[in-house]
Design a protein around this motif. Structure first.
Motif, mmCIF file in Angstrom:
data_model
loop_
_atom_site.group_PDB
_atom_site.id
_atom_site.type_symbol
_atom_site.label_atom_id
_atom_site.label_comp_id
_atom_site.label_asym_id
_atom_site.label_seq_id
_atom_site.Cartn_x
_atom_site.Cartn_y
_atom_site.Cartn_z
ATOM 1 N N THR A 129 9.418 -15.330 53.563
ATOM 2 C CA THR A 129 8.422 -15.619 52.546
ATOM 3 C C THR A 129 8.899 -15.087 51.194
ATOM 4 O O THR A 129 9.701 -14.152 51.121
ATOM 5 C CB THR A 129 7.067 -14.982 52.876
ATOM 6 N N VAL A 130 8.371 -15.697 50.156
ATOM 7 C CA VAL A 130 8.724 -15.320 48.785
ATOM 8 C C VAL A 130 7.445 -15.233 47.955
ATOM 9 O O VAL A 130 6.578 -16.110 48.047
ATOM 10 C CB VAL A 130 9.678 -16.340 48.134
ATOM 11 N N GLY A 131 7.327 -14.191 47.174
ATOM 12 C CA GLY A 131 6.249 -14.056 46.205
ATOM 13 C C GLY A 131 6.814 -13.714 44.847
ATOM 14 O O GLY A 131 7.895 -13.122 44.738
ATOM 15 N N THR A 166 1.712 -14.066 42.913
ATOM 16 C CA THR A 166 1.394 -15.164 43.825
ATOM 17 C C THR A 166 1.222 -14.621 45.242
ATOM 18 O O THR A 166 1.557 -13.478 45.546
ATOM 19 C CB THR A 166 2.511 -16.213 43.847
ATOM 20 N N HIS A 167 0.726 -15.473 46.122
ATOM 21 C CA HIS A 167 0.727 -15.177 47.546
ATOM 22 C C HIS A 167 2.141 -15.385 48.095
ATOM 23 O O HIS A 167 2.938 -16.133 47.518
ATOM 24 C CB HIS A 167 -0.245 -16.101 48.285
ATOM 25 N N PRO A 168 2.481 -14.762 49.219
ATOM 26 C CA PRO A 168 3.772 -15.050 49.873
ATOM 27 C C PRO A 168 3.800 -16.514 50.337
ATOM 28 O O PRO A 168 2.833 -16.998 50.929
ATOM 29 C CB PRO A 168 3.795 -14.085 51.061
ATOM 30 N N GLN A 169 4.886 -17.179 50.051
ATOM 31 C CA GLN A 169 5.034 -18.585 50.402
ATOM 32 C C GLN A 169 6.360 -18.811 51.109
ATOM 33 O O GLN A 169 7.345 -18.103 50.824
ATOM 34 C CB GLN A 169 5.001 -19.465 49.142
ATOM 35 N N GLY A 223 5.993 -22.862 43.467
ATOM 36 C CA GLY A 223 6.012 -23.342 42.091
ATOM 37 C C GLY A 223 4.645 -23.805 41.629
ATOM 38 O O GLY A 223 4.228 -23.529 40.487
ATOM 39 N N ALA A 224 3.921 -24.493 42.516
ATOM 40 C CA ALA A 224 2.582 -24.959 42.157
ATOM 41 C C ALA A 224 1.636 -23.792 41.937
ATOM 42 O O ALA A 224 0.779 -23.831 41.038
ATOM 43 C CB ALA A 224 2.043 -25.882 43.262
ATOM 44 N N GLU A 225 1.783 -22.726 42.727
ATOM 45 C CA GLU A 225 0.918 -21.563 42.544
ATOM 46 C C GLU A 225 1.227 -20.845 41.230
ATOM 47 O O GLU A 225 0.319 -20.365 40.548
ATOM 48 C CB GLU A 225 1.044 -20.594 43.715
ATOM 49 N N ILE A 226 2.502 -20.764 40.861
ATOM 50 C CA ILE A 226 2.852 -20.173 39.566
ATOM 51 C C ILE A 226 2.171 -20.935 38.439
ATOM 52 O O ILE A 226 1.599 -20.341 37.511
ATOM 53 C CB ILE A 226 4.383 -20.151 39.372
ATOM 54 N N GLU A 270 9.168 -24.061 36.309
ATOM 55 C CA GLU A 270 10.221 -24.620 37.158
ATOM 56 C C GLU A 270 11.412 -23.678 37.267
ATOM 57 O O GLU A 270 12.056 -23.591 38.315
ATOM 58 C CB GLU A 270 10.683 -25.980 36.607
ATOM 59 N N THR A 271 11.713 -22.963 36.181
ATOM 60 C CA THR A 271 12.813 -21.999 36.220
ATOM 61 C C THR A 271 12.444 -20.811 37.095
ATOM 62 O O THR A 271 13.296 -20.278 37.816
ATOM 63 C CB THR A 271 13.181 -21.526 34.806
ATOM 64 N N ALA A 272 11.188 -20.398 37.042
ATOM 65 C CA ALA A 272 10.738 -19.308 37.914
ATOM 66 C C ALA A 272 10.861 -19.712 39.381
ATOM 67 O O ALA A 272 11.269 -18.905 40.233
ATOM 68 C CB ALA A 272 9.300 -18.931 37.582
ATOM 69 N N GLN A 273 10.514 -20.958 39.700
ATOM 70 C CA GLN A 273 10.666 -21.444 41.076
ATOM 71 C C GLN A 273 12.137 -21.459 41.486
ATOM 72 O O GLN A 273 12.491 -21.060 42.603
ATOM 73 C CB GLN A 273 10.067 -22.845 41.201
ATOM 74 N N LEU A 274 13.010 -21.914 40.592
ATOM 75 C CA LEU A 274 14.449 -21.899 40.859
ATOM 76 C C LEU A 274 14.929 -20.479 41.107
ATOM 77 O O LEU A 274 15.673 -20.216 42.060
ATOM 78 C CB LEU A 274 15.195 -22.518 39.678
#
Length: 362
Positions: free
Chosen positions: A3-5, A54-57, A64-67, A237-241
């Protein structure tokens, strides 16, 4: 699947002038009055900052959508308080930060003086789950030379107190004023990791284990490795990357550890040089190669990062999305590149900030 947060620190600014506003108390009061968002946002060192987590995903698109949702909610609450939010790692405009009132922050102000008062910087912290402190320590040891690449990709702080600093990430230069910040030596085991942190606290120079501000550390709150080297990213999008690359690095390091692959034994002094180089030129110039510690073009180092973690990215279905996100980042530019382009186009740092408010929310 790990998981990633993500934790992001945002700048509170006046929507018209772009000047930072000490409105975090008002924003947090509104958030706490709303059952749906209670606990989502947290107080930070300065009144001009707001943090969310964010929550752990496991799905990076969900992350990315939660960010994006968190940024929009932060903007909504800020607007009700007479300000707005900008994902900027430093304020382009001059500011006199206001230290929030609590025991911890007052201790920091008294202990570190002007260094504390100049720490109005916003970072992005990525938490990646690990199975144990032993695995986490092995990961921290093995990802060290790759962390400057993440800094270069996230770089979003070219301006400081109204001036162009010449850096892509000046936030990292300010952050490293904390005596416990930056890269670390090899620990070798969880026992040695915890002993080192305990020894640091025992000096009295830092308040507690939470102040082990390493570029990557074992989280005090969660069963994760917390990667703290990055600027807050202008675009979600950069944060998700960044988060996807972080998970790939953690998984690759854990596999190496289980396979008996030893970490690269770079000294802290060499790692500091690599971090400085990434902060200075971002992805535009040269970076120090994570293995040889010699300068090579940044695009080569980024390509080798992807090759290094390609197996882990493929296992989670993230390889192609990462390649596409990197291509988009090259086209659009990092936050630092976008900010400088905006200044060239508009001639005003005030306009840079107000434009970045819009970029923050997509």
């Amino acid at each position: 699947m790990r998981t990633v947060g993500v934790e992001e620190e945002l700048l509170l600014v006046d929507p018209d002038t772009g000047e930072p506003q000490a409105q975090s108390a008002a924003v947090l009061a509104l958030a706490e009055a709303d059952d749906a968002h209670r606990g989502l946002f947290e107080k930070e060192l300065f009144g001009q900052m707001l943090e969310f987590a964010t929550h752990p995903q496991t799905d990076m698109n969900e992350l990315g959508a939660e960010i994006v949702r968190c940024r929009k909610e932060a903007a909504r609450l800020a607007e009700e308080s007479g300000c707005t939010v900008a994902a900027l790692a430093t304020s382009p405009l001059p500011v006199s930060p206001t230290v929030n009132v609590n025991h911890r922050y007052q201790w920091l102000a008294e202990q570190y003086g002007i260094s504390t008062r100049e720490e109005l910087v916003c970072g992005c912290h990525v938490h990646v789950s690990v199975e144990s402190d032993e695995e986490g320590t092995a990961v921290v040891d093995r990802i060290r030379p790759w962390l400057p690449v993440l800094l270069a990709i996230s770089a979003n702080s070219p301006f400081w107190q109204g001036d162009d600093t010449g850096y892509f990430s000046y936030r990292s230069q300010v952050w490293d004023r904390w005596p416990s910040a930056g890269p670390t030596e090899l620990f070798g085991s969880a026992e040695r990791y915890h002993r080192r942190v305990a020894d640091m606290v025992a000096t009295g120079v830092i308040l507690d284990a939470k102040m082990a501000y390493f570029d990557a550390r074992l989280s005090e709150r969660y069963p994760t490795v917390e990667i703290r080297v990055a600027d807050v990213c202008l675009h979600a999008e950069t944060a998700q990357l960044l988060a996807t690359l972080a998970r790939g690095l953690v998984e690759t390091a854990a596999r190496e550890w289980r396979a008996g692959v030893e970490p690269v034994n770079h000294s802290v002094s060499m790692l500091r040089l690599a971090t400085w180089r990434a902060a200075r030129t971002g992805p535009e110039g040269q970076l120090l190669h994570p293995v040889s510690m010699r300068p090579v073009p940044a695009e080569v180092v980024v390509r080798e990062l992807i090759e290094h973690i390609a197996e882990a990215l493929s296992a989670t279905g993230d390889l192609q999305p990462v390649l596409e996100a990197l291509a988009e980042l090259r086209r659009r530019g990092t936050g630092a590149q976008v900010q400088r382009a905006l200044l060239e186009q508009r001639g005003s740092l005030r306009d840079v900030v107000t434009a970045c408010v819009r970029h923050t929310q997509g």
